[in-house]
Design an enzyme around this catalytic site. Structure first.
Site, short mmCIF file in Angstrom:
data_model
loop_
_atom_site.label_atom_id
_atom_site.label_comp_id
_atom_site.label_asym_id
_atom_site.label_seq_id
_atom_site.Cartn_x
_atom_site.Cartn_y
_atom_site.Cartn_z
N LYS A 68 -32.92 -43.60 -26.10
CA LYS A 68 -34.23 -44.28 -26.02
C LYS A 68 -35.29 -43.28 -25.58
CE LYS A 68 -36.29 -48.52 -24.06
NZ LYS A 68 -36.04 -49.69 -23.21
N SER A 143 -37.02 -54.15 -25.29
CA SER A 143 -37.74 -52.99 -25.79
C SER A 143 -36.85 -51.90 -26.39
CB SER A 143 -38.57 -52.38 -24.66
OG SER A 143 -37.70 -51.89 -23.63
N SER A 167 -34.14 -55.64 -21.76
CA SER A 167 -34.40 -54.73 -22.88
C SER A 167 -33.19 -54.07 -23.51
CB SER A 167 -35.36 -53.63 -22.44
OG SER A 167 -36.67 -54.11 -22.54
#
Ligand code: GLN
Length: 479
Positions: A68, A143, A167
């Site tokens: 990420k 996210s 997330s």
């Protein structure tokens, strides 16, 4: 089956038997990215040495991983998918990255995310949205949507996400993969760019429960550079993969099965409960009475911490700097304003304003302090429940993946979609999302399991037993 479609544990075995090599696996993943990522957009960039990287350490797990874009990698752009971090290259590795490198992992690239992890759909990225590999008109969740979509579309063998309010788990649910938020303090946050420091945890996203357990085993552990990391030994999580839930006591919170839940989700969860009942687990209806305050509490605590964490992006130390075009009287203040106005997207600005408001004098007691008190009540609900239970089961999200654009004009409805995931962050407990079926539109549904602090092994035990007796993790996206 192609190499990139295998799990990390399958590849580890094949590599060990010399039936393939880490380089072949890396090339298979890169070929898949070239073929598919134009449609999915899971990655925002590949590592500068993606095609040439060699295993760097003991080579225990020499397989490609997506990272990420909020986890620092030395010398590689790390931007939180925000313009304000344009050009930022960290001079150090996050502790999880250091541990991965020691395990021999290939860092294949940086995955898309909502700007600073603010969101539930990956639409708040300065690079544009990621698409759900099961239906390209739908969001992958967020996210960590890029990480979940990369794993689901076999553009990564596994991935790292971060979870502040869901997330990791919600995108795992929307993309039909396994995602785990560890106990607060289980994994070092050193080198994770902060959103809300009292809630953030890095965690694994994987194709099956065994891979999830292996990846947590690699990244977990005490770190003197993160004073909130717990000085506790890391168990061998693979020992929990025993396909046996006999005698376990599991709670079903009645507050999670109310209005707003898609009937197809409810049905899938009920069917999952039946599978576990047949394997010998006992279920109890329980109450977590403060659940109704979780969303409001989360959005006060998380935005307050975010507004303070984001104060450092001032055009001086990191990334973007904009000089004011007109000559006003306060060049430094004007530079801050211009930089922050140009650098942050609208959701980041909204969160900074909300957080600054609840921390400001006159409102602090009414909002932030009250939020902290309710947070304690929510935690106490879980403490009480876990006096008698081994685990709690809920849906991961009230619905399957929604359409791209469906909620972008209505932040409140976006916030409400986090209802089932945020309590675990507020109370610090671990939680996993695993695939538990499909809607009639063939979109994945996720089952969430929660356990006591530092009892990730219990999550793996139940999740593995469920997975071994169901077919969902073997399903393939149409891509
Ligand atoms: N969707 C939640 C939010 O927008 C959670 C995000 C996260 O866990 N990073 O705050």
């Amino acid at each position: 089956m192609k190499l990139n479609e295998l799990t990390a544990h399958e590849l580890r075995d094949l590599i060990g038997e010399k039936k393939t090599s880490p380089q072949e696996v890396r090339d298979a993943v890169l070929a898949r990215i070239r073929q598919t990522d134009g449609q999915v957009k899971a990655y925002v960039r590949l590592s500068s040495n993606a095609a040439t990287q060699e295993p760097s350490g003991g080579c225990a797990m020499p397989v490609p991983i997506g990272i990420k874009d909020n986890i620092c990698v030395t010398g590689e752009p790390t931007t939180c998918c925000s313009r304000i971090l344009e050009g930022f290259k960290p001079p150090y590795d996050a502790t999880v990255i250091q541990k991965l490198k020691e395990s021999g992992a290939y860092l294949i690239g940086s995955t898309n995310m909502d700007e600073f992890a603010f969101g539930s759909s990956t639409e708040n990225s300065c690079y544009g949205p990621t698409r759900n590999p099961w239906n390209k008109d739908c969001v992958p969740g967020g996210s960590s949507g890029g990480s979940a979509a990369a794993v689901a579309s076999h553009e990564a063998i596994w991935a790292l996400g971060s979870d502040t309010g869901g997330s990791i788990r919600q995108p795992a649910s929307f993309c039909g993969v396994v995602g785990l938020k560890p106990t607060y303090g289980r994994v070092s946050r050193y080198g994770l760019i902060a959103f809300a420091s009292s809630l953030d945890q890095i965690g694994p996203i994987a194709k099956d429960v065994e891979d999830c357990a292996l990846l947590l085993g690699i990244i977990a552990g005490y770190d003197e550079r993160d004073s909130t990391s717990a000085d506790l030994p890391v168990p061998d999580y693979t020992k929990a993969l025993v396909n046996d839930v006999k005698g376990l006591k599991v709670g079903i919170p009645k507050e999670y099965f109310v209005e707003g839940i898609d009937p197809q989700v409810r049905e899938a969860i009920n069917a999952a409960i039946d599978v576990l009942k047949k394997r010998g687990a006992t279920f109890y209806e329980i109450s977590l009475p403060h659940t109704e305050y979780a969303t409001a509490t989360y959005y006060i605590v998380a935005t307050a911490e975010a507004s303070s964490n984001l104060a450092r992006y001032d055009g001086v130390q990191y990334g973007l700097r904009r000089q004011p075009v007109d000559t006003r009287k306060t060049p430094l203040i004007d530079m801050y304003e211009e930089t922050r106005d140009a650098g942050f997207g609208s959701e980041a600005k909204r969160r900074i304003m909300l957080g600054t408001y609840s921390l400001s004098s006159g409102y602090y007691d009414d909002y932030y302090l009250k939020g902290l008190k309710v947070r304690t009540l929510i935690k106490q609900d879980f403490d009480k429940a876990f006096q008698k239970l081994d685990a709690i089961i809920t849906p991961t999200a009230p619905t399957t993946a929604f359409k791209i654009g469906e909620k972008t004009d209505d932040p409140l409805s976006m916030y409400l979609s986090d209802i089932y995931t945020i309590s675990a962050n507020l109370s610090g407990i671990p939680a996993i999302s695993i695939p538990c079926g499909f809607s009639k539109e063939r979109m994945p549904i996720g089952l969430q399991i929660l356990a006591k602090p530092f009892d990730e092994a219990m999550l793996f035990r139940i999740a593995y037993a469920y997975e071994q007796n169901t077919p969902w993790h073997k399903e393939r996206t149409p891509l």
